[in-house]
Design an enzyme around this catalytic site. Structure first.
Site, PDB file in Angstrom:
ATOM      1  N   ARG A  14     -35.184 -21.948  27.099  1.00 11.96           N
ATOM      2  CA  ARG A  14     -35.883 -20.988  27.945  1.00 11.96           C
ATOM      3  C   ARG A  14     -36.889 -21.748  28.805  1.00 11.96           C
ATOM      4  O   ARG A  14     -37.546 -22.678  28.331  1.00 11.96           O
ATOM      5  CB  ARG A  14     -36.602 -19.930  27.099  1.00 11.96           C
ATOM      6  N   GLU A  45     -36.881 -16.698  37.066  1.00 10.90           N
ATOM      7  CA  GLU A  45     -35.518 -16.823  37.580  1.00 10.90           C
ATOM      8  C   GLU A  45     -35.160 -15.593  38.407  1.00 10.90           C
ATOM      9  O   GLU A  45     -35.427 -14.479  37.964  1.00 10.90           O
ATOM     10  CB  GLU A  45     -34.540 -16.999  36.414  1.00 10.90           C
ATOM     11  N   HIS A  84     -29.216 -21.618  35.348  1.00  7.78           N
ATOM     12  CA  HIS A  84     -29.028 -20.923  34.062  1.00  7.78           C
ATOM     13  C   HIS A  84     -27.541 -20.657  33.797  1.00  7.78           C
ATOM     14  O   HIS A  84     -27.104 -19.513  33.654  1.00  7.78           O
ATOM     15  CB  HIS A  84     -29.820 -19.616  34.025  1.00  7.78           C
TER      16      HIS A  84
END
Length: 331
Positions: free
Chosen positions: A241, A270, A288
């Site tokens: 994370r 994000e 990601h």
């Protein structure tokens, strides 16, 4: 009459086909997350909700969801969900562990190699025409990177993904040390890994890869102090994370040479944009995509479906996160 489920993004079709046999589906087809107002409106009438890590499921949302009984997270991590509040309200929360282990471990190792061997930087050098302009066909000192054999990989968080990464690194002749909340003697023996304290890992590792959930304890666990403990030739990889790492401290470390480089698949916000970070050549960035393989994403969709179907049948979902909910709301 089937219970209603709102799915906040298009997931692979195999999961949809399984879910539609037991639920009336409303699917948000826009690739962007549904706006907050839309999400608050949709949850008012549904019995089930399929969420992604970008969907904030907090007290406000749960207060707007009087019929909601289960939240099926399309991810392993669930730091976007207020688990305590969901449990208080008797709402089941599930996730999708296991199926994305190999995909995420593969990406972590790909980032490690990309940074160590300066692959992205070299690719840009060729594509931009700079190689042609340089008139240097080959040079002994061109794009020197770091080899892996005999180097120490420090893994922070030794769960499924951390162990999978360790097995890959072993194939490259690397030494494995790890730090985790609990020791894993069986994994140590199977993989040949050594448990060390966090500070020792930071000081001794040539490469450090992060595989921890985002909690109050892990928030910014890699900050200025920790980065200064690392070797000047160390490379940091983060596929866990974004907020596990203090981004501003990392940028400073990369610019001032406290560490050699970094590979990041996750960010504190994000989608992410930071011009200062993007200018640095010693960092490789990905949007990601840790679980972004056909196999992993389809496996995640299947697990989401299995969790929802089990609940619809009055069974305990196989990947129930908040098991305390069973006390107040048994199936």
């Amino acid at each position: 009459m089937k219970p209603k489920v709102f799915i906040t993004r298009q997931i692979p079709e195999n999961g949809i086909k399984m879910i539609e046999k037991f639920y009336e589906i409303e699917l948000w087809k826009d690739p962007k997350a549904p706006p907050r107002g839309v999400l608050l409106e949709k949850v008012r009438e549904v019995d089930a909700l399929v969420t992604l890590v970008t969907d904030k499921v907090d007290k406000e949302l749960l207060e707007n969801a009087p019929k909601l009984k289960i939240i099926a997270q399309y991810a392993v991590g669930y730091d976007n969900i207020d688990i305590e509040e969901a449990t208080k309200r008797g709402i089941y929360v599930t996730n999708t562990p296991g199926v994305l282990t190999d995909a995420t471990a593969d990406l972590a190792f790909a980032l490690l190699l990309a940074v160590a061997r300066r692959i992205v930087e070299a690719d840009a050098f060729v594509r931009s025409g700079e190689w042609k302009k340089s008139e240097v066909g080959w040079h002994p000192l061109m794009f020197l990177g770091y080899g892996l054999k005999g180097k120490t990989l420090g893994i922070v968080g030794f769960g499924r993904i951390g162990q999978a990464l360790a097995k890959r690194a072993k194939g490259f002749g690397m030494k494995i040390i790890y730090y985790s909340r609990t020791r894993k003697p069986e994994a140590e023996e199977e993989i040949g890994a050594e448990y060390v304290d966090f500070e020792t890992l930071l000081k001794e590792s040539d490469f450090i890869s992060l595989h921890v959930p985002l909690t109050k304890e892990t928030y910014h666990m890699i900050g200025e102090k920790e980065l200064k403990l690392m070797k000047p030739n160390a490379i940091l990889i983060n596929t866990s994370r974004g907020a596990v790492v203090d981004t501003n401290a990392l940028i400073k470390a990369l610019k001032e040479g406290w560490i050699a480089g970094a590979g990041l698949d996750v960010f504190e916000e994000e989608p992410y944009y930071n011009e200062e970070l993007f200018k640095l050549k010693n960092v490789v960035l990905a949007p990601h995509i840790g679980s972004a393989t056909h196999e992993a994403r389809e496996g995640m969709a299947e697990l989401v479906a299995k969790n929802l179907i089990a609940f619809a049948k009055g069974e305990i979902p196989p990947n129930l996160v908040n098991k305390d909910v069973l006390t107040s709301s048994p199936p």
